[in-house]
Structure formats: C-alpha cells, structure tokens
Design an enzyme around this catalytic site. Structure first.
Site, short mmCIF file in Angstrom:
data_model
loop_
_atom_site.label_atom_id
_atom_site.label_comp_id
_atom_site.label_asym_id
_atom_site.label_seq_id
_atom_site.Cartn_x
_atom_site.Cartn_y
_atom_site.Cartn_z
NE ARG A 61 -2.64 -0.05 3.55
CZ ARG A 61 -4.16 0.62 3.83
NH1 ARG A 61 -4.95 -0.32 2.77
NH2 ARG A 61 -3.99 1.23 4.40
NE ARG A 83 -2.82 5.71 12.00
CZ ARG A 83 -3.34 4.46 10.90
NH1 ARG A 83 -2.77 5.36 10.00
NH2 ARG A 83 -4.27 4.34 10.83
NE ARG A 112 -2.11 -5.47 16.85
CZ ARG A 112 -1.93 -5.76 17.48
NH1 ARG A 112 -2.05 -6.63 18.68
NH2 ARG A 112 -0.41 -4.74 18.00
CE1 TYR A 131 -5.75 -1.89 6.08
CE2 TYR A 131 -4.32 -3.47 5.76
CZ TYR A 131 -4.57 -2.01 6.25
OH TYR A 131 -3.67 -0.65 6.35
NE ARG A 147 3.98 8.97 -5.16
CZ ARG A 147 3.29 9.53 -3.75
NH1 ARG A 147 3.59 10.48 -3.62
NH2 ARG A 147 1.93 9.26 -4.03
CG ASP A 191 -8.60 1.74 1.08
OD1 ASP A 191 -7.94 1.47 2.26
OD2 ASP A 191 -7.10 1.26 0.56
CD GLU A 234 -5.42 4.88 14.47
OE1 GLU A 234 -5.35 6.10 14.55
OE2 GLU A 234 -4.83 3.70 13.87
N1 UDP Z 1 3.75 1.46 7.30
C1 UDP Z 1 5.26 2.06 8.06
N2 UDP Z 1 5.41 2.56 8.40
C2 UDP Z 1 4.56 4.03 8.17
C3 UDP Z 1 3.20 3.79 7.76
C4 UDP Z 1 2.80 2.69 7.59
O1 UDP Z 1 5.92 0.59 8.16
O2 UDP Z 1 5.29 5.50 8.82
C5 UDP Z 1 3.21 0.58 7.12
C6 UDP Z 1 2.88 -0.40 7.95
O3 UDP Z 1 3.17 -1.78 7.42
C7 UDP Z 1 0.66 -0.38 7.99
C8 UDP Z 1 1.00 -0.35 6.69
O4 UDP Z 1 2.43 0.56 6.42
O5 UDP Z 1 0.57 -1.40 7.99
C9 UDP Z 1 -0.56 0.31 5.68
O6 UDP Z 1 0.12 1.71 6.79
P1 UDP Z 1 -1.17 2.62 6.98
O7 UDP Z 1 -1.14 4.06 7.54
O8 UDP Z 1 -1.95 2.96 5.33
O9 UDP Z 1 -2.83 1.73 6.78
P2 UDP Z 1 -3.83 2.04 7.53
O10 UDP Z 1 -3.75 1.17 9.21
O11 UDP Z 1 -4.19 4.02 7.65
O12 UDP Z 1 -5.35 1.69 7.30
#
Ligand code: UDP
Length: 369
Positions: free
Chosen positions: A173, A281, A250, A349, A177, A351, A301
C-alpha cells in the site's frame, strides 16, 4: 408470507448504506439496523466542540475510479484535503510516503538519480528476489535503512507480530516516489466530505427506515420474519456461531483529548514509528477540514490485541485465517436470502472506495440479473 420489508440491512456502514440507498431507489422496502447507537459504521464522526472527530480511526477518502468519485460526490461535496502524514522516528521527523523529501531527510541526497543509485544499492544488499513476507517485501522495495527506521518497528507495533510473519500485501500500500510529493496516495481523487462523513451516510440513508441499538444476531428469528432478504455486514464467523472457530483481528484503542490550543501538531496525521512509543499515531482532526477553531481535538491511536470484548478493526489475512474465512464463505454463498458484504462479512482490509465498489457490485448482481 407477507413481510414488511424487502431488505433488512444489518449494519449501517458504507456497504450497508450504499446497498440500502440503491435498493430504496429501485422502489424496494428497506430497513437499516445497527448494533451501535449511531449510524455510519466506522466512518462515523463525533462532533466534539465543532470538530468532526473520526471516532473509529482516521478515514481519508481516495479513489482512482472516476465513477466511485462521482458516486460519492452526488451525496456530499468533498474538500481538497490531501493526506501527507509525517513520521517521527529515532528523534527525527520524516515525510511520507517514501519520496524525495524522505530520501533527503535520511541521506542528504536531493538528486533523483543519486537516490535511485543509493536505493538500488540498499535493495541489492538485501538480495531478496522473491519476497515471502512483509519484511522481505519491504527490504526488496526500499532496503534495510528505510526498513529499520520507518517500517519495522511501526509495523510490528501495529500488528503485534514480527514482520517476518506478516503478509506482504500490507506494505504494498505504501508508494515509493522520486519526486518531492508528499501525497500519501497515488489516486486521482481524494478528500473529506465537507461537514464530515455523517453527511454522506445521512444522504445515502435519506428517507429510509433506520434503527440503532439493535443487535441482529440476538433477535435473529424476529428480524428474519420482517424481511424477505437480509444484507449482513457483521462478522461472518459470528453469523455462523463460530462453528469453525474464530477469525482473528487486530484491535485499536483511541485516547481523545480536547486541548485549549489552536494548533497542536500542524498536520492531521503524525506517525510515531519507534517501538518504545506505545501509540502508532496522533490524529489532529481539525486539519482534515482546515479548521480554524481556537481549540483542537487530538487522538492517540494504540494498537491492541483483539478479543470478543474489543472492536474488530483489521482482519489478519494470513493463511490460517483465510482458509477459515473460505469455509465460512462457502456456507454464506449457499444461503439464498442473505447477502454478505463489507469489511467484517468479507474479512478484508478494505479502503472506503473498495467497500463502495463491492456494494455496487452486490447491487448489480441483485437487481440486474
Ligand atoms: N507503515 C509503516 N510505517 C509508517 C506507516 C505505515 O511501516 O510510517 C506500514 C505498516 O506496515 C502499516 C502499513 O504500512 O500496517 C499500512 O499503513 P497505513 O497507514 O496506510 O494503513 P492504515 O492503518 O491507515 O489502514
């Protein structure tokens, strides 16, 4: 039997609300119920002192599909919010997703060619050809330095498992870039509904009979008797009384605070990647809607283990759970009068745009056959 409703929709999240709307539009008699005391599932926002608080975790709408974008925009206008989260790791702040800003912050390089060379050296050092888990996937995408600074600890904290035991799709995901572009998503369309997500749900359910605080599974016999068909958006294993065992999830815990300050962190989302910080976060909700209030609301969170007393957030789509899910799915597919859909019923999972697509697909199957 003369039943009062054509469809009883169990769960008022996006899958249920879209299905309900489409059925109602086609002249069907529809009722929507929800176990919680509000509508909207996990996109529900609680208005705290004029700020829309994403009660079940931050939701940022994004899609590449113009039809889905047009679909949601008929119900509510979207603002121009672009998700550009930051990551605080090992004493420094980094831009996400991995882009030229991040590479500059990590290595002091600001020429894309230099970064490409550095990144391929980093990746080659790991020597992974066929990644089999999240760790190997991450190493083969960005190498050891980025993996260890920004991915490993965050991921293990989020999922409560070693990255070697997690499926690689989770990390796919995250874009990489070679431009100075902090937009977290690659999609063409993005934003937050003006006035919050409840507006979207309210517009979808406009004119439809809804009732909250109703537990379908506890009142199954009666509720089945009032509608010809059920659209079930709850947990699929629970529907079948966990006959084959529990599907794993989870969970998350949120700590929300109102602060008497205008601007706490200057961004809607800041990740805390180190393992010794217990939360993943901090969300400052007002920034999703460019709020100018003199106060602010923040949410920390915390990932946590899931059990039946906790909210099921992220499905654990490993081999064991996927095969369990398939057994339930087979049973579900054999039921004539029940449609299963959404994150919990499809054990995915998802979106938001994907849930809407899934619901519209179910609508098509149901009404255009
Ligand atoms: N991830 C990471 N570092 C970060 C943000 C995300 O390693 O700073 C990884 C982590 O494995 C996470 C996945 O990317 O489970 C998806 O993160 P995202 O924030 O896109 O998912 P959300 O929890 O918002 O669905």
């Amino acid at each position: 039997m003369n039943k009062k409703f054509d469809y009883l929709i169990v769960g008022s999240g996006l899958f249920g609300a879209v299905f309900a709307h489409e059925a109602f539009k086609r002249g069907k008699k529809v009722k929507v119920i929800d176990k919680r005391n509000h509508l909207g599932g996990n996109i529900y926002c609680q208005n705290i002192d004029g700020i829309q608080v994403h009660k079940y975790g931050a939701h940022i709408f994004h899609t590449n599909d113009e039809n889905i974008w047009k679909y949601v925009n008929q119900f509510v206008p979207f603002n121009s919010y672009i998700n550009s989260p930051l990551a605080f790791a090992k004493g420094k702040l980094y831009n996400l997703p991995f882009n030229m800003n991040t590479f500059y912050q990590l290595w002091g390089l600001f020429n894309p060619k230099d970064v490409e060379v550095k990144l391929s050296e980093e990746i080659n050092k790991c020597g992974i050809i066929d990644p089999k888990n999240l760790e190997e996937q991450a190493l083969s995408l960005v190498g050891k330095d980025i993996y260890e600074t920004l991915i490993k600890e965050y991921t293990e904290k989020q999922w409560g498992k070693p990255a070697t035991e997690l499926p690689s799709f989770i990390i796919k995901r995250l874009p990489v870039r070679f431009t100075f572009d902090n937009n977290y998503f690659n999609d063409r369309f993005q934003g937050i509904p003006v006035g919050g997500y409840n507006r979207l749900i309210d517009a979808l359910l406009d004119g439809i009979d809804t009732e909250t605080g109703i537990d379908y599974l506890k009142n199954r016999i009666h509720l089945n008797s009032i509608a010809h068909k059920i659209v079930y958006c709850g947990k699929i294993d629970e529907y079948f009384d966990y006959e084959f065992g529990h599907l794993a999830y989870r969970s998350l815990r949120f700590e929300t605070e109102i602060l008497n300050t205008q601007n706490f962190q200057g961004n809607a989302v800041i990740n805390y990647n180190d393992k010794d910080v217990p939360f993943t976060r901090i969300i400052e909700h007002k920034h999703f809607e460019f709020g100018t209030q003199s106060h602010t609301v923040i949410t920390r969170e915390y990932p946590q283990n899931w059990d039946l007393s906790k909210e099921a957030y992220y499905p654990i789509n490993d081999e064991h759970n996927q095969s369990l899910y398939k057994r339930y799915r087979l049973k579900a597919d054999n039921l004539q009068n029940v449609i299963f859909g959404g994150r919990l019923a499809e054990y995915r999972y998802y979106d938001m745009h994907q849930i809407i697509a899934s619901s519209l697909k179910a609508v098509k199957l149901e009404f255009e056959k």
